[in-house]
Design a protein around this motif. Structure first.
Motif, PDB file in Angstrom:
ATOM      1  N   SER A   9       0.654  -1.164  -0.039  1.00 32.53           N
ATOM      2  CA  SER A   9      -0.100  -0.213  -0.212  1.00 32.53           C
ATOM      3  C   SER A   9       0.849   1.150   0.247  1.00 32.53           C
ATOM      4  N   VAL A  10       0.259   2.142  -0.431  1.00 23.44           N
ATOM      5  CA  VAL A  10       0.807   3.629  -0.302  1.00 23.44           C
ATOM      6  C   VAL A  10      -0.122   4.444   0.540  1.00 23.44           C
ATOM      7  N   VAL A  11       0.725   5.286   1.306  1.00 22.53           N
ATOM      8  CA  VAL A  11      -0.282   6.116   2.151  1.00 22.53           C
ATOM      9  C   VAL A  11      -0.236   7.498   1.919  1.00 22.53           C
ATOM     10  N   TYR A  12      -1.234   8.182   1.945  1.00 21.60           N
ATOM     11  CA  TYR A  12      -1.171   9.729   1.784  1.00 21.60           C
ATOM     12  C   TYR A  12      -1.351  10.426   2.909  1.00 21.60           C
ATOM     13  N   GLN A  13      -0.820  11.334   3.641  1.00 21.75           N
ATOM     14  CA  GLN A  13      -0.954  11.942   4.950  1.00 21.75           C
ATOM     15  C   GLN A  13      -1.736  13.222   4.470  1.00 21.75           C
ATOM     16  N   ILE A  14      -3.069  13.422   5.168  1.00 18.33           N
ATOM     17  CA  ILE A  14      -3.686  14.823   5.188  1.00 18.33           C
ATOM     18  C   ILE A  14      -3.559  15.494   6.477  1.00 18.33           C
ATOM     19  N   TYR A  15      -3.376  16.724   6.298  1.00 18.11           N
ATOM     20  CA  TYR A  15      -3.047  17.482   7.436  1.00 18.11           C
ATOM     21  C   TYR A  15      -4.334  18.627   7.190  1.00 18.11           C
ATOM     22  N   PRO A  16      -5.362  17.999   8.016  1.00 16.75           N
ATOM     23  CA  PRO A  16      -6.638  18.634   7.690  1.00 16.75           C
ATOM     24  C   PRO A  16      -6.916  20.212   7.509  1.00 16.75           C
ATOM     25  N   ARG A  17      -6.248  20.839   8.568  1.00 16.32           N
ATOM     26  CA  ARG A  17      -6.493  22.392   8.617  1.00 16.32           C
ATOM     27  C   ARG A  17      -6.042  22.855   7.413  1.00 16.32           C
ATOM     28  N   SER A  18      -5.043  22.130   6.557  1.00 14.30           N
ATOM     29  CA  SER A  18      -4.324  22.971   5.608  1.00 14.30           C
ATOM     30  C   SER A  18      -4.647  22.327   4.034  1.00 14.30           C
ATOM     31  N   PHE A  19      -5.678  21.364   4.129  1.00  8.96           N
ATOM     32  CA  PHE A  19      -5.907  20.782   3.025  1.00  8.96           C
ATOM     33  C   PHE A  19      -6.867  21.223   1.978  1.00  8.96           C
ATOM     34  N   ALA A 339      11.528  11.190  -5.430  1.00 11.58           N
ATOM     35  CA  ALA A 339      10.287  10.354  -5.277  1.00 11.58           C
ATOM     36  C   ALA A 339      10.699   8.837  -5.856  1.00 11.58           C
ATOM     37  N   THR A 340      11.375   8.790  -6.638  1.00 15.09           N
ATOM     38  CA  THR A 340      11.783   7.863  -7.375  1.00 15.09           C
ATOM     39  C   THR A 340      12.773   6.971  -6.219  1.00 15.09           C
ATOM     40  N   THR A 341      13.773   7.664  -5.663  1.00 17.15           N
ATOM     41  CA  THR A 341      14.631   7.147  -4.697  1.00 17.15           C
ATOM     42  C   THR A 341      13.767   6.379  -3.819  1.00 17.15           C
ATOM     43  N   LEU A 342      12.552   7.206  -3.050  1.00 16.31           N
ATOM     44  CA  LEU A 342      12.084   6.568  -1.986  1.00 16.31           C
ATOM     45  C   LEU A 342      11.071   5.454  -2.405  1.00 16.31           C
ATOM     46  N   HIS A 343      10.546   5.626  -3.478  1.00 19.21           N
ATOM     47  CA  HIS A 343       9.443   4.562  -3.864  1.00 19.21           C
ATOM     48  C   HIS A 343       9.668   3.275  -4.333  1.00 19.21           C
ATOM     49  N   PHE A 344      11.101   3.136  -4.796  1.00 18.49           N
ATOM     50  CA  PHE A 344      11.702   1.813  -5.045  1.00 18.49           C
ATOM     51  C   PHE A 344      12.194   1.052  -4.063  1.00 18.49           C
ATOM     52  N   MET A 345      12.318   1.731  -2.856  1.00 14.83           N
ATOM     53  CA  MET A 345      12.805   0.995  -1.576  1.00 14.83           C
ATOM     54  C   MET A 345      11.985   0.027  -0.942  1.00 14.83           C
ATOM     55  N   LYS A 346      12.295  -0.780  -0.016  1.00 13.09           N
ATOM     56  CA  LYS A 346      11.442  -1.591   0.673  1.00 13.09           C
ATOM     57  C   LYS A 346      10.892  -1.137   1.821  1.00 13.09           C
ATOM     58  N   GLY A 347       9.534  -1.130   1.893  1.00  7.08           N
ATOM     59  CA  GLY A 347       8.623  -0.639   2.989  1.00  7.08           C
ATOM     60  C   GLY A 347       7.562  -0.051   2.501  1.00  7.08           C
ATOM     61  N   THR A 348       6.726   0.506   3.404  1.00  9.72           N
ATOM     62  CA  THR A 348       5.364   1.211   3.093  1.00  9.72           C
ATOM     63  C   THR A 348       5.780   2.878   2.891  1.00  9.72           C
ATOM     64  N   PRO A 349       5.478   3.298   1.408  1.00  7.77           N
ATOM     65  CA  PRO A 349       5.716   4.596   1.278  1.00  7.77           C
ATOM     66  C   PRO A 349       4.630   5.562   1.695  1.00  7.77           C
ATOM     67  N   TYR A 350       5.087   6.717   2.212  1.00  7.55           N
ATOM     68  CA  TYR A 350       4.203   7.711   2.844  1.00  7.55           C
ATOM     69  C   TYR A 350       4.311   9.002   2.169  1.00  7.55           C
ATOM     70  N   ILE A 351       3.356   9.511   1.492  1.00 10.22           N
ATOM     71  CA  ILE A 351       3.265  10.877   0.694  1.00 10.22           C
ATOM     72  C   ILE A 351       2.760  12.092   1.536  1.00 10.22           C
ATOM     73  N   TYR A 352       3.404  13.080   1.846  1.00 14.05           N
ATOM     74  CA  TYR A 352       2.768  14.091   2.495  1.00 14.05           C
ATOM     75  C   TYR A 352       2.204  15.091   1.420  1.00 14.05           C
ATOM     76  N   GLN A 353       0.595  15.490   1.955  1.00 12.68           N
ATOM     77  CA  GLN A 353      -0.020  16.288   1.162  1.00 12.68           C
ATOM     78  C   GLN A 353       0.869  17.454   0.346  1.00 12.68           C
ATOM     79  N   GLY A 354       0.890  17.622  -1.056  1.00 16.60           N
ATOM     80  CA  GLY A 354       1.520  18.629  -1.722  1.00 16.60           C
ATOM     81  C   GLY A 354       2.739  18.209  -2.296  1.00 16.60           C
ATOM     82  N   GLU A 355       3.349  17.159  -1.579  1.00 14.11           N
ATOM     83  CA  GLU A 355       4.603  16.380  -2.102  1.00 14.11           C
ATOM     84  C   GLU A 355       4.397  16.122  -3.458  1.00 14.11           C
TER      85      GLU A 355
END
Ligand code: NOJ
Length: 543
Positions: A9-19, A339-355
């Motif tokens: 899975s890929v997770v997307y973080q929302i900071y509700p106050r600023s979304f 983005a490529t550097t991170l998303h090809f590693m092993k683990g669950t990637p997290y994207i922070y809103q706006g990234e």
């Protein structure tokens, strides 16, 4: 390793106050999030980590909770929350709630009662100590937001303990009655159909303050096992702990499935490499060799035991393209490279809103424009102790939390389309060039690069489970590695500099035809012994 849904899975973080603000009050809200679910579905994410939306006086933007089972009116209602869960689930997106149980707000009824009535059952929900013989604080533990962790309470003639702001009193996890209340609340949320929990500063709940221990105390892991058993242990949920002090050894304790604690943790070793002596207000340049060593260590150490989370930034950290890339001339190239550097590693990637659209740090001119309690507290503490105003503004621009908290840029209209009203914090002035509408219109945008990376993770199990093998380890500008399993072999090469550089590939990789998986210049069709990488050039190929 037993497969779990959150592995690919890929997770997307929302900071509700600023979304996204749906009602024009200048503050993002749940209806705003609901209106953007199709956008997130299009990006391809599986999970949303929702920063706190609970009732709160907002001393720390919701990380100070006064009712865990109510929604802050500025964000909406419990009906909105249910609608968000339904609408997200209908799109196959799970919602992970932020669980903040190291502390509550000072407006939580437990603390109000504890303060008003020393005989109440809630007194011992918090940590109280007498003053020393001359009125001194009980110990010299500092608050993470600056100043002493002890706050004098005039009414009770005692100090109470707070590791964050004085409006965030720490819960006393040595009291089993606290466990029961927290577990009950967690089970209530599980019953609402959530996808899991992100556990705020969870490494602090095993604290033994009379021994001076705050993080990683001996009591921590038994507590997490108890929590697991009483709540999410027999459910299929994602749990991720925020653990600043974790080493790979400690991370295995949390995330080895046999120990029944958490799915994974956020470790911060790579983040603090650019902090001089562990002080974020003394930023220093990135040493890429060290950075690679740290990330490689985590990849290798958690290979068979435990699970990594992968992230470059969050609501407490600067924007990745400004921190490790170039937010000017090479913004698009470097954002894709990171983005490529991170998303090809092993683990669950997290994207922070706006990234996913390459949003950058903000450089406000005046300290008055900043809103974050940590930033404002430290500005006072540091300038009070002789650090210059210029140094602090510069450090805040580099590492302050408001970099991540300026509103999301949806389009080129006023305030980036975030609100029809006046935003609670100013929008980054670069929104006319950097925004979602622009990104969706441009097939070469950072957004589509992320979309492609997420799709690649789903299509190639080697990205999820394969071995990680570092390459060119001592190269000062290139982060390269291989991913390999019985079926597939991928090579990922990333230039972290704004210069063209030469690299030499090991013979087992060179002079081979390959299939391009993703690139930020043209597709690569052969790997050669000697290759020239252009500024921030990045690609992944399959051999
Ligand atoms: C960590 C959170 O990520 C941060 O935003 C917050 O201020 C502290 N914990 C206190 O809850």
């Amino acid at each position: 390793m037993e497969k779990r849904w959150w592995h690919d899975s890929v997770v997307y973080q929302i900071y509700p106050r600023s979304f996204c603000d749906s009602n024009g009050d200048g503050i993002g809200d749940l209806q705003g999030i609901i209106s953007k679910l199709d956008y997130l579905k299009n990006l391809g994410i599986d999970v949303i980590w929702l920063s706190p939306v609970y009732q709160s006086p907002m001393d720390d933007n919701g990380y100070d909770i006064s009712d865990y089972q109510a929604i802050a009116p500025e964000f909406g209602t419990m009906d909105d929350m249910r609608e968000l869960l339904d609408q997200a689930n209908a799109r196959g997106i799970r919602i992970v709630m932020d669980l903040v149980v190291n502390h509550t707000s000072d407006e939580h009824p437990w603390f109000v009662e504890a303060k008003q009535n020393p005989d109440s059952e809630y007194r011992d929900f918090y940590i109280w100590r007498d003053a020393g013989p001359n009125g001194e604080v009980p110990s010299d533990i500092d608050s993470i937001f600056g100043g002493s962790a002890w706050q004098w309470d005039e009414e009770n003639q005692q100090y109470f303990f707070h590791l964050f702001s004085k409006r965030q009193p720490d819960l006393n996890w040595e009291n089993p009655a606290v466990h029961n209340k927290v577990f009950e609340m967690m089970n209530w949320w599980i019953d609402q159909g959530i996808g899991g929990f992100r556990l705020d500063v969870i490494d602090l709940i095993g604290k033994e303050i009379d021994k001076g221990i705050t993080g990683n105390g001996d009591r921590l892991h038994p507590l997490l096992q108890k929590m697991n058993q009483a709540t999410f242990g027999d459910k299929d949920l994602l749990t991720v702990g925020e653990t600043w002090g974790a080493t790979p050894e400690i991370a295995k304790l949390y995330s080895n499935p046999e120990r029944n604690e958490l799915s994974m943790v956020f470790q911060f070793e790579h983040i603090t490499l650019t902090w001089e002596n562990g002080d974020k207000w003394q930023p220093k340049p990135l040493d890429l060799v060290e950075f690679k060593q740290v990330l490689t260590k985590w990849q290798v150490e958690l290979k068979n035991e435990g699970w990594n989370s992968l992230f470059w930034n969050n609501h407490d950290l600067p924007r990745v393209v400004s921190k490790y890339g170039c937010d000017k001339e090479y913004r698009i190239k470097s954002a894709k490279m990171l983005a490529t550097t991170l998303h090809f590693m092993k683990g669950t990637p997290y994207i922070y809103q706006g990234e996913e659209i390459g949003m950058t740090n903000v450089a406000f001119e005046s300290i008055e424009q900043y809103q974050d309690i940590e930033t404002l507290n430290f500005y006072k503490v540091k300038t009070g102790s002789g650090v210059s105003h210029e140094h602090m503004l510069n450090a805040i621009h580099e590492n302050g939390r408001d970099n991540a908290r300026t509103p999301m840029h949806w389009n080129h209209e006023a305030h980036g389309g975030f609100t029809q009203g006046t935003p609670w914090i100013e929008v980054n002035p670069n929104y006319p060039e950097i925004n979602v509408a622009q990104a969706l219109d441009d097939q070469y945008s950072i957004f589509y690069h992320y979309q492609q990376l997420i799709a690649l993770r789903k299509a190639h199990p080697v990205i999820v489970y394969g071995d990680f093998i570092p390459l060119l380890e001592s190269h000062p500008q290139v982060f390269a590695y291989e991913r390999k399993d019985q079926d597939e072999h991928i090579v990922v090469i990333n230039n972290f500099s704004s210069e063209s550089i030469e690299i030499e590939l090991p013979s087992h990789l060179a002079n081979q035809g390959c299939t391009s998986l993703i690139a930020n210049y043209e597709a690569i069709e052969t790997l050669n012994t000697a290759m020239t990488l252009r500024p921030y050039e990045s690609f992944a190929v399959k051999l």
